[in-house]
Design a protein around this motif. Sequence first.
Motif, mmCIF file in Angstrom:
data_model
loop_
_atom_site.group_PDB
_atom_site.id
_atom_site.type_symbol
_atom_site.label_atom_id
_atom_site.label_comp_id
_atom_site.label_asym_id
_atom_site.label_seq_id
_atom_site.Cartn_x
_atom_site.Cartn_y
_atom_site.Cartn_z
ATOM 1 N N VAL A 164 0.914 -1.420 -0.057
ATOM 2 C CA VAL A 164 0.305 -0.097 0.137
ATOM 3 C C VAL A 164 1.441 1.029 0.370
ATOM 4 O O VAL A 164 1.376 1.306 0.957
ATOM 5 C CB VAL A 164 -0.927 0.204 0.701
ATOM 6 C CG1 VAL A 164 -1.864 1.223 1.184
ATOM 7 C CG2 VAL A 164 -1.659 -1.466 0.984
ATOM 8 N N GLY A 165 0.995 1.794 -0.980
ATOM 9 C CA GLY A 165 1.302 3.443 -1.122
ATOM 10 C C GLY A 165 2.965 2.202 -1.470
ATOM 11 O O GLY A 165 3.876 3.325 -1.063
ATOM 12 N N CYS A 166 2.672 2.606 -3.078
ATOM 13 C CA CYS A 166 3.865 1.608 -2.738
ATOM 14 C C CYS A 166 5.047 2.742 -3.888
ATOM 15 O O CYS A 166 6.335 2.289 -3.934
ATOM 16 C CB CYS A 166 3.785 0.045 -4.120
ATOM 17 S SG CYS A 166 2.763 0.758 -5.504
ATOM 18 N N GLY A 167 5.046 3.582 -4.520
ATOM 19 C CA GLY A 167 5.451 4.666 -4.509
ATOM 20 C C GLY A 167 5.566 4.360 -5.849
ATOM 21 O O GLY A 167 5.623 3.829 -6.562
ATOM 22 N N PRO A 168 7.331 4.666 -5.934
ATOM 23 C CA PRO A 168 7.524 3.997 -7.767
ATOM 24 C C PRO A 168 8.385 2.338 -7.205
ATOM 25 O O PRO A 168 8.794 2.049 -8.906
ATOM 26 C CB PRO A 168 9.035 5.187 -7.191
ATOM 27 C CG PRO A 168 8.960 5.936 -6.763
ATOM 28 C CD PRO A 168 8.452 5.527 -5.428
ATOM 29 N N GLY A 169 8.171 1.646 -6.644
ATOM 30 C CA GLY A 169 8.087 0.457 -6.823
ATOM 31 C C GLY A 169 9.397 -0.325 -6.088
ATOM 32 O O GLY A 169 9.425 -1.995 -6.204
ATOM 33 N N HIS A 171 7.713 -13.586 -4.054
ATOM 34 C CA HIS A 171 6.814 -13.916 -3.546
ATOM 35 C C HIS A 171 5.826 -13.203 -4.460
ATOM 36 O O HIS A 171 6.157 -11.779 -5.393
ATOM 37 C CB HIS A 171 6.270 -12.646 -2.258
ATOM 38 C CG HIS A 171 7.245 -13.754 -1.145
ATOM 39 N ND1 HIS A 171 6.549 -14.779 -1.104
ATOM 40 C CD2 HIS A 171 8.218 -13.074 -0.656
ATOM 41 C CE1 HIS A 171 7.645 -14.670 0.725
ATOM 42 N NE2 HIS A 171 8.546 -13.631 0.052
ATOM 43 N N ARG A 172 4.037 -12.940 -4.535
ATOM 44 C CA ARG A 172 3.686 -12.286 -5.529
ATOM 45 C C ARG A 172 3.668 -10.711 -4.882
ATOM 46 O O ARG A 172 2.513 -11.027 -4.098
ATOM 47 C CB ARG A 172 2.341 -12.989 -5.937
ATOM 48 C CG ARG A 172 1.170 -12.371 -6.951
ATOM 49 C CD ARG A 172 -0.182 -12.938 -7.353
ATOM 50 N NE ARG A 172 -0.519 -12.071 -8.124
ATOM 51 C CZ ARG A 172 -1.920 -12.437 -8.268
ATOM 52 N NH1 ARG A 172 -2.942 -13.031 -7.698
ATOM 53 N NH2 ARG A 172 -2.982 -10.829 -8.861
ATOM 54 N N ALA A 173 3.909 -9.929 -5.290
ATOM 55 C CA ALA A 173 3.535 -8.813 -5.069
ATOM 56 C C ALA A 173 1.971 -7.511 -5.900
ATOM 57 O O ALA A 173 3.069 -7.770 -6.919
ATOM 58 C CB ALA A 173 4.453 -8.348 -4.449
ATOM 59 N N ILE A 174 1.911 -7.306 -5.080
ATOM 60 C CA ILE A 174 0.898 -6.337 -6.536
ATOM 61 C C ILE A 174 0.785 -4.617 -5.257
ATOM 62 O O ILE A 174 1.200 -4.698 -3.595
ATOM 63 C CB ILE A 174 -0.588 -6.439 -5.749
ATOM 64 C CG1 ILE A 174 -0.915 -7.724 -6.567
ATOM 65 C CG2 ILE A 174 -1.847 -5.754 -6.393
ATOM 66 C CD1 ILE A 174 -2.049 -8.890 -6.388
ATOM 67 N N GLY A 175 1.035 -3.792 -6.410
ATOM 68 C CA GLY A 175 1.058 -2.387 -5.346
ATOM 69 C C GLY A 175 -0.366 -1.693 -5.394
ATOM 70 O O GLY A 175 -0.878 -1.967 -6.177
ATOM 71 N N LEU A 176 -0.300 -0.491 -5.071
ATOM 72 C CA LEU A 176 -0.928 0.150 -4.407
ATOM 73 C C LEU A 176 -1.448 1.520 -4.669
ATOM 74 O O LEU A 176 -0.294 1.897 -3.994
ATOM 75 C CB LEU A 176 -2.626 -0.241 -3.851
ATOM 76 C CG LEU A 176 -3.792 0.486 -3.270
ATOM 77 C CD1 LEU A 176 -4.868 -0.190 -3.099
ATOM 78 C CD2 LEU A 176 -3.354 1.538 -2.713
ATOM 79 N N ASP A 177 -1.398 2.213 -5.546
ATOM 80 C CA ASP A 177 -0.845 3.717 -5.028
ATOM 81 C C ASP A 177 -2.416 4.600 -5.394
ATOM 82 O O ASP A 177 -2.450 4.708 -6.342
ATOM 83 C CB ASP A 177 0.673 4.632 -5.854
ATOM 84 C CG ASP A 177 1.554 5.021 -4.767
ATOM 85 O OD1 ASP A 177 1.843 4.991 -3.954
ATOM 86 O OD2 ASP A 177 0.640 6.297 -4.880
ATOM 87 N N GLY A 178 -2.428 6.112 -5.251
ATOM 88 C CA GLY A 178 -3.355 6.967 -5.676
ATOM 89 C C GLY A 178 -2.548 7.384 -6.499
ATOM 90 O O GLY A 178 -3.489 8.668 -7.482
ATOM 91 N N ALA A 179 -1.068 8.100 -6.170
ATOM 92 C CA ALA A 179 -0.400 9.096 -7.694
ATOM 93 C C ALA A 179 0.454 8.513 -9.142
ATOM 94 O O ALA A 179 0.659 7.286 -9.107
ATOM 95 C CB ALA A 179 0.717 9.564 -6.537
#
Length: 221
Positions: free
Chosen positions: A60-65, A76-84
């Motif tokens: 959550v709030g992954c920013g640039p990754g 692992h399987r990683a999923i990002g979330l960000d509003g920007a």
Amino acid sequence: MRGRTMSDEPLRRISTLTLAHYDANADSFQAGTRDHDVSQNIAALLRHIEAAPPYTLLDVGCGPGRDLKTFTAMGHRAIGLDGAARFVKMARRESGCEVWQQDLFHPDLPPGFFDGIFANAVLFHVPTRILPKVLKALRASLKPGGVLFSSNPRGNNHEGWHGSRYGAYHDLAGWRALMRHAGFEELEHYYRPEGLPREQQPWLASVWRRTLSPPVPADRE
């Protein structure tokens, strides 16, 4: 934002201006945080997950990754979330992961999907009056017994604008109350950076497990 009323306008302004700050400063933010060592925080999340790896994780709030790349390299399987919007594009490009663009004030997450949630330096941007709703949404997206890590700049339970960004700064007691209210039990907490006197440790990190009992109903808040 669905069902917006006049009372939602301050929240819309907080979200819009804070995200605009990150969009405008995306390149400098990436350069300034690329080499930050958050291995202590990543380890704190992973060691408490009781499922068999590989894990499905939400950053959550992954920013640039940056941390998406780390989780993926660990298998692992990683999923990002960000509003920007710029962060979402950068994170997809840098990590190759699936990244969702969502306003954290109104998360739309699959129920019971994640083994763990990594919320590193993001939840302090959520105003206290809607934080219980956001925390419950994150809890609902965890599998039973799933784990949430959070790290936030600590304070005396005050909130407001810091330049063009909004922040809410909780102490340990205040944060514990919010998390327990949302249906989490504490696993551990610590202050960062490591090895410094407490007055030089501005970050409060904590790890929480989704409880089996439900959170406090909205009509009892």
